[in-house]
Every structure is written in C-alpha cells, then in structure tokens.
Design a protein around this motif. Sequence first.
Motif, PDB file in Angstrom:
ATOM      1  N   ALA A   1      77.761  32.529  47.537  1.00  0.00           N
ATOM      2  CA  ALA A   1      78.195  33.701  48.298  1.00  0.00           C
ATOM      3  C   ALA A   1      78.451  34.864  47.353  1.00  0.00           C
ATOM      4  N   VAL A   2      77.808  35.983  47.631  1.00  0.00           N
ATOM      5  CA  VAL A   2      77.962  37.214  46.858  1.00  0.00           C
ATOM      6  C   VAL A   2      78.422  38.310  47.811  1.00  0.00           C
ATOM      7  N   MET A   3      79.486  39.020  47.437  1.00  0.00           N
ATOM      8  CA  MET A   3      79.960  40.149  48.230  1.00  0.00           C
ATOM      9  C   MET A   3      79.783  41.436  47.433  1.00  0.00           C
ATOM     10  N   ILE A   4      79.099  42.416  48.031  1.00  0.00           N
ATOM     11  CA  ILE A   4      78.885  43.709  47.391  1.00  0.00           C
ATOM     12  C   ILE A   4      79.655  44.753  48.192  1.00  0.00           C
ATOM     13  N   LEU A   5      80.709  45.267  47.597  1.00  0.00           N
ATOM     14  CA  LEU A   5      81.561  46.241  48.272  1.00  0.00           C
ATOM     15  C   LEU A   5      81.318  47.632  47.699  1.00  0.00           C
ATOM     16  N   GLY A   6      81.531  48.637  48.519  1.00  0.00           N
ATOM     17  CA  GLY A   6      81.371  50.002  48.044  1.00  0.00           C
ATOM     18  C   GLY A   6      81.555  50.978  49.183  1.00  0.00           C
ATOM     19  N   GLN A   7      81.795  52.231  48.828  1.00  0.00           N
ATOM     20  CA  GLN A   7      81.988  53.234  49.865  1.00  0.00           C
ATOM     21  C   GLN A   7      80.687  53.507  50.597  1.00  0.00           C
ATOM     22  N   ARG A   8      80.796  54.054  51.767  1.00  0.00           N
ATOM     23  CA  ARG A   8      79.634  54.372  52.581  1.00  0.00           C
ATOM     24  C   ARG A   8      78.723  55.351  51.833  1.00  0.00           C
ATOM     25  N   GLY A   9      77.414  55.084  51.899  1.00  0.00           N
ATOM     26  CA  GLY A   9      76.440  56.015  51.350  1.00  0.00           C
ATOM     27  C   GLY A   9      75.996  55.759  49.926  1.00  0.00           C
ATOM     28  N   VAL A  10      76.531  54.728  49.258  1.00  0.00           N
ATOM     29  CA  VAL A  10      76.190  54.513  47.848  1.00  0.00           C
ATOM     30  C   VAL A  10      74.946  53.649  47.649  1.00  0.00           C
ATOM     31  N   GLY A  11      74.410  53.057  48.729  1.00  0.00           N
ATOM     32  CA  GLY A  11      73.154  52.327  48.594  1.00  0.00           C
ATOM     33  C   GLY A  11      73.258  50.818  48.676  1.00  0.00           C
ATOM     34  N   LYS A  12      74.301  50.294  49.299  1.00  0.00           N
ATOM     35  CA  LYS A  12      74.466  48.835  49.396  1.00  0.00           C
ATOM     36  C   LYS A  12      73.341  48.201  50.211  1.00  0.00           C
TER      37      LYS A  12
ATOM     38  N   LEU B   1      89.122  34.493  50.100  1.00  0.00           N
ATOM     39  CA  LEU B   1      87.703  34.460  49.759  1.00  0.00           C
ATOM     40  C   LEU B   1      87.454  34.649  48.267  1.00  0.00           C
ATOM     41  N   SER B   2      88.520  34.941  47.535  1.00  0.00           N
ATOM     42  CA  SER B   2      88.342  35.263  46.125  1.00  0.00           C
ATOM     43  C   SER B   2      87.755  34.091  45.342  1.00  0.00           C
ATOM     44  N   ARG B   3      88.033  32.856  45.766  1.00  0.00           N
ATOM     45  CA  ARG B   3      87.484  31.698  45.058  1.00  0.00           C
ATOM     46  C   ARG B   3      86.203  31.173  45.714  1.00  0.00           C
ATOM     47  N   ARG B   4      85.848  31.728  46.863  1.00  0.00           N
ATOM     48  CA  ARG B   4      84.643  31.280  47.560  1.00  0.00           C
ATOM     49  C   ARG B   4      83.447  32.199  47.337  1.00  0.00           C
ATOM     50  N   ALA B   5      83.701  33.470  47.080  1.00  0.00           N
ATOM     51  CA  ALA B   5      82.625  34.446  46.945  1.00  0.00           C
ATOM     52  C   ALA B   5      82.795  35.266  45.673  1.00  0.00           C
ATOM     53  N   VAL B   6      81.681  35.538  45.013  1.00  0.00           N
ATOM     54  CA  VAL B   6      81.699  36.389  43.821  1.00  0.00           C
ATOM     55  C   VAL B   6      81.609  37.837  44.285  1.00  0.00           C
ATOM     56  N   LYS B   7      82.552  38.644  43.860  1.00  0.00           N
ATOM     57  CA  LYS B   7      82.669  40.022  44.350  1.00  0.00           C
ATOM     58  C   LYS B   7      82.131  41.016  43.331  1.00  0.00           C
ATOM     59  N   TYR B   8      81.356  41.972  43.812  1.00  0.00           N
ATOM     60  CA  TYR B   8      80.859  43.080  42.996  1.00  0.00           C
ATOM     61  C   TYR B   8      81.209  44.387  43.701  1.00  0.00           C
TER      62      TYR B   8
END
Length: 416
Positions: free
Chosen positions: A48-59, A150-157
């Motif tokens: 599981a990979v989570m990619i977080l970011g503000q709206r509009g940055v290209g996720k 979720l911190s131990r279940r998914a790698v966050k970027y």
Amino acid sequence: CKIYLTTFNKRTHMDFTRFFNEQQNYLRKVKLDFKRYLYDDIDFSEQAVMILGQRGVGKTTLILQYLKQNFQASQKALYISMDNPLFAATSLYEFALDFEKVGGEILLIDEIHKLKDWSSHIKTIIDQSNLKLVITGSSMLELDINGADLSRRAVKYHLNTMSFREFLNLNLKSEYKKYSLDEMLANHYEIAVNLTGKFKPFIYFKDYLTHGAYPFANDKIGFHSKLTGVINQVLQSDIPYVCSLNYANIDKLKKLLFLLSQSVPFSPNISELARACEISRSTLIEYLRYMQSAGLIINLTSKSRGYNAILKPDKIYLSNTNLAYALSSSPNIGSLRESFFVNQISAYKAGKFQIDSLMLSKQGDFIVDDKFTFEVGGAKKSFEQIKDVQNSYVVADDIEVGSGNKIPLWLFGFLY
C-alpha cells in the motif's frame, strides 16, 4: 446507481468493462515526457502506497503515468476515483474483492478523501486481500492518518508543488539534477556557474514566481483563473469534507485567507484576527492548522519558542508565490523572496520527513536544522545582521552567481 446496488446486494461479480474503457480514455491523454520529482522515489512494490498533496500538484497524473508505463495493455491494474458517484452507494471494500476475484492485482484509488470512512475500507482491503494499493488523497489527510492506524500499513509520500528546477525541466525539456542542501552550501559557486552556462535564470525565475509552481503552468493566460478555482475547491470542498467543517464557516475561511494574503509574511495578533473573522481564538488556530495542511499557508514559529506544535505561529506565509499573485494585485518583492525560500526549503525537508527543521531566527530570518542561519534579501543584502553567527548565509535575489557565504536565491529551487 440502482443497477450497481442490485449487483452488489446479490453479490454477483462486478462487470469491469466500463472501468477499463474509461481507464484507456484517461491513459490516451497522459504523457510520459515529464514526470514529477516524486515519481522515481516511490516504491511501488509495497502493498500500500499513499501519495498525499494539495489539489492541483499532479497526483492523478503521476499514478496514471505509472499505470500507463507498466500496465497499459493489462487488466491486472485498475484506476478508480472516489469522485465517481458509484462509490457513494457501493462499498469500496467489496469492489476491491470483486476486482481481485477476476484477476486484479493493483488497484489505484484516486481522491480517497472523498470517501466517507475511507480508512476502514483501506485497512480491511490491506488485511483481507492480496491486492496492492496505490492511493492519492488531499494533504489534509496528514491530520488523521496516524489516528486511522494506517501509518504501519501504508507507505506515505507527499507530493509538493513544483520546484524551480522542475519548472525549468518542464519548459526547457531538460533534465537538470537536484542538489542536497549540504551540497548547495558547500559548492554553490560551482553549481551556479555550471547551471548559468546552460540557461539564464532570470529569464525564467519571474515566470516561476508568478505561475510556475503547478503542472498546469504552461497555460499562462488561464493560469490564475485555474489557481483561483483550486483555492476555492480546497476551501469549499477539501477542508470541510476532511475536517467535517460546517459549511456555514467556509466564508470565514475565505475571509481569513484574504486577510492573510494582503500582508504576508504576517505576524499575527491571534485575538484581533479572530475578531475580524468573527470566530474564537481557538477556532482561528485550528483553521490556520487546516489551511497549512491543505497547502495554502505555511505557519512558522521561532526557535526560541521550541517545537510545540500547538503554539500559535509567529509568522504566516502563503505556501507559494503563485498564490500571492492570485490573491493580491501587487505582492511585495520582499515577501515573495521569503515565501520562495520558505516554500522550497519546506518541500525539501518534507521529502526527508524533517517537517520541523525550518524555524524563524532572532538573528537572520530563518534557521534550518537548528544549525544554518539564512538572511534573505536583494542583491545588496549585507551580512550585518548575521556577522557574528556561525554557519550563516545571505540568500540574495538578483544575482546569478554568489561567492563565499552569499548564495543566489534562485538556486534554492534546485533542492528537489
């Protein structure tokens, strides 16, 4: 929706034909010639990979690029968005299990923050299936991702706005490399000489400050209109949805952002600002935290006050200079310089999970890593304020190449 509800109530397998057809339509529009800085840093082999970011940055573009590059002709990977009305009436968990049953291996889930109780769905999918998940969501989810266990279940970027380096790579079709802060401080003269032999930074730097922080930067004419739309979506949709904010308070959020934008960098009188927005002092501090998490502002505290996150900020910056041009008719040049420096350093440190390493300094403007002091100004900025400070640097605008401990401002755009 009734058709889909009936399908799931009977627990028959979902027909994924429509989703794969839509996916091909998306992939035909996606280009692979420019990828955001984070693309090569993500370990897509994780469950599981989570990619977080503000709206509009290209996720969304980033995960579609990954899909196109690796699974364009395969039905083992599927892109879905929680913006789809289907998921207001359909269990994501059940959808995922059905996808696995027909041979699915990777589910790419966009805009996860739009799904109510999203964390319980994700946890259950991770725990009870062999699917790999690639998930995008608002940077607002930083506020509750640990509480969701979720911190131990998914790698966050975290995907930040574009750096000056990325803006150049996008516009010049170049591949300029990034430099660490230590490399830059030690070798800025050689780095700047090498880069300025390939392009003239001031031809592009003003463009970056006005409209270069977002991947839709190529549309100069419509840029600020699009960015205003992004701001409104964050204030009217993302923050209220993620934080369960009463919609009656959206206008107060807008007023707060407008007041901040007219005088950034802003040293707030919290009580006066709360009265102006007609909210309580505690609510104002909470709103400032929301707006920082949403990528609209950056709140900084002084080193002398320590690292206590619940303290009110000592100074507030718009999170990037493009916002300043979108919200103000004539941003102050000194504010733009500081905002650029704060934005690039903050994004660089966030990528290294060192989010508390930038603070305000009594001598000089900023201190980084509790070690390096920086004074930001124009070409004639002197060392007077930091002359007795160890590891101190002047960051100067309007110079192509520095010398000694004087470093060009634009060069900090090559940190990520």
